[in-house]
Each structure stands twice: as C-alpha cells, then as structure tokens.
Scaffold this motif. Structure first.
Motif, PDB file in Angstrom:
ATOM      1  N   GLU A   1       0.841  -1.205   0.000  1.00  7.94           N
ATOM      2  CA  GLU A   1       0.000   0.000   0.000  1.00  7.94           C
ATOM      3  C   GLU A   1       0.872   1.250   0.000  1.00  7.94           C
ATOM      4  O   GLU A   1       1.895   1.304   0.690  1.00  7.94           O
ATOM      5  N   ASN A   2       0.459   2.238  -0.778  1.00  7.69           N
ATOM      6  CA  ASN A   2       1.126   3.541  -0.765  1.00  7.69           C
ATOM      7  C   ASN A   2       0.488   4.386   0.337  1.00  7.69           C
ATOM      8  O   ASN A   2      -0.591   4.945   0.170  1.00  7.69           O
TER       9      ASN A   2
ATOM     10  N   ILE B   1       3.560   1.989  -7.980  1.00 13.85           N
ATOM     11  CA  ILE B   1       2.338   2.518  -7.379  1.00 13.85           C
ATOM     12  C   ILE B   1       2.453   4.037  -7.381  1.00 13.85           C
ATOM     13  O   ILE B   1       3.418   4.590  -6.857  1.00 13.85           O
TER      14      ILE B   1
ATOM     15  N   ALA C   1      -3.264   3.752  -2.763  1.00 17.70           N
ATOM     16  CA  ALA C   1      -3.457   2.646  -3.701  1.00 17.70           C
ATOM     17  C   ALA C   1      -2.856   1.365  -3.139  1.00 17.70           C
ATOM     18  O   ALA C   1      -1.849   1.400  -2.425  1.00 17.70           O
TER      19      ALA C   1
ATOM     20  N   TYR D   1      -1.877  -2.869  -4.088  1.00  9.13           N
ATOM     21  CA  TYR D   1      -1.701  -3.919  -5.074  1.00  9.13           C
ATOM     22  C   TYR D   1      -1.302  -5.200  -4.358  1.00  9.13           C
ATOM     23  O   TYR D   1      -0.663  -5.159  -3.299  1.00  9.13           O
TER      24      TYR D   1
END
Length: 219
Positions: free
Chosen positions: A107-108, A172, A177, A179
């Motif tokens: 996660e960012n 990212i 966001a 992934y």
C-alpha cells in the motif's frame, strides 16, 4: 517683449517636461510584485501485509495436509526474529510435496510514487556442499506480480533467486493505492528429492531465509 514671452514659455514647457519625466521615473521604480513560495516535502511510506497463506504442509505424523489461512498479518514493521512476522509458515517438518503460496498486499501510505521489488536472502549462507545448500538447490520459488504475470522462470530455486537479487514487481503512483502479489515456495515431490542416490541427502537440513520488499521513488 514677444521674445521674452517665448523664452519664458520654453522654460515652462521644459520644466513641465522635466516634472512629467521625474514623475514617471518615480512611478516606475516604486512598483513592486511579491510572490509567496511554499514548499512541503512529500513522503515515501509503504505498508505491507499478508492477506492469505495456502498450501500443503506436513502434520505431526508427517502427512501432507492442505490449509488456507485468510487472517490478515501486518508485516509493515516485521522483525526477523519474531515467528509471527513471516511470509511463510512451513513448520519444523518439511517433506517433499510441501508448498505454500502467500498473497501479499503493498500500500502507498505516503504521497510519493514508487517502484517496488522483492528480494530473497539467506539468514546465514549455507556452507557449500552441505545439506542446507542442497536443500536450497531443491526449493523452488515462484514470484507472481499484481497482473498475474509469473516473473520467475520454471525451475528457479531458492539459490537462484538469492543470487538474482531484487525482482522488480511494478509501480504505485496514487496515495492509498493497494496492489497484491504472490510468492510461492515448494519442495517438489519427485524422485531424488530426498537423496541423490550417492548419499547426498537433505534430511535434517536446517535452512533460514528472509524476504525484503523495497520501495524506491519513481523517477
């Protein structure tokens, strides 16, 4: 008289021109524009969690059993000496046919776009020719990115992936966001896994390895 008036008018006009020029000059130099600048540094901050762990591991009787664990495990501040902060949980008795696949979520949590990668490395490099080194040559590693693309060639071993170094997984850009990507480790069930027939065995081999997920500012 007319000549005197003409001279006086010329002087007045000259004075008026001078006044206008001086006024214009003063106005030009008194103008100013102020621009305010504000700068705040961005933040590069990632979060990492294991969202699923599935596969076959041996029970206390040495029999392979399938299990799937959907418990979310936060690995952001993982410590290598904490048994709960692990990607895989192969247990103390791995046998041919054992495999596990972990789904990891990155996660960012900051404001900076980044590229991310994964790398495997040994906690202690096994001695050449040892049982641990032979085990590392038997263990297969598969890395799958967020798009479902397998990034490792078939037959890639733990020894191979350690030597390869970091494997790029993607990028990212947007804050918040997330992934997912997958890592799989497998001790294949095939002839010669235990023993090569010449006395070179992997039985009782102990092997520890770590996994690092890294983020680098995207340029």
């Amino acid at each position: 008289m007319k000549k005197s008036r003409a001279i006086i008018m010329s002087v007045v006009l000259a004075l008026m021109s001078a006044i206008i020029l001086i006024t214009a000059s003063v106005a030009l130099f008194s103008d100013s524009v102020t621009v305010v600048n504000y700068l705040q540094a961005g933040t590069l901050d990632i979060g990492l969690a294991r969202t699923q762990l599935s596969g076959y591991t041996a029970d206390e009787n040495g029999i392979l059993q399938f299990s799937s664990n959907l418990e979310r495990v936060d690995l952001t501040d993982a410590q290598t000496d904490d048994p709960d902060d692990t990607v895989f949980n192969l247990g103390a008795q791995s046998i041919p046919g054992t495999w596990q696949e972990a789904t990891l979520e990155i996660e960012n949590r900051g404001t900076v776009a980044f590229d991310y990668s994964v790398a495997f490395f040994f906690s202690e490099v096994p001695e050449e020719g040892s049982a641990a080194a032979r085990l590392a040559d038997k263990l297969l590693v598969t890395i799958t990115d967020s798009k479902g693309e397998v990034l490792t060639e078939a037959g890639t071993t733990l020894t191979d992936i350690v030597a390869q170094g970091a494997v790029a997984l993607g990028s990212i850009s947007s804050p918040n966001a997330k992934y997912t990507f997958r890592l799989k480790i497998e001790l294949p069930l095939e002839e010669g896994t235990w023993d090569d027939g010449a006395g070179a065995t992997i039985m009782n081999a102990a092997l520890a390895f770590n996994i690092t997920v890294s983020a680098t500012q995207k340029v």
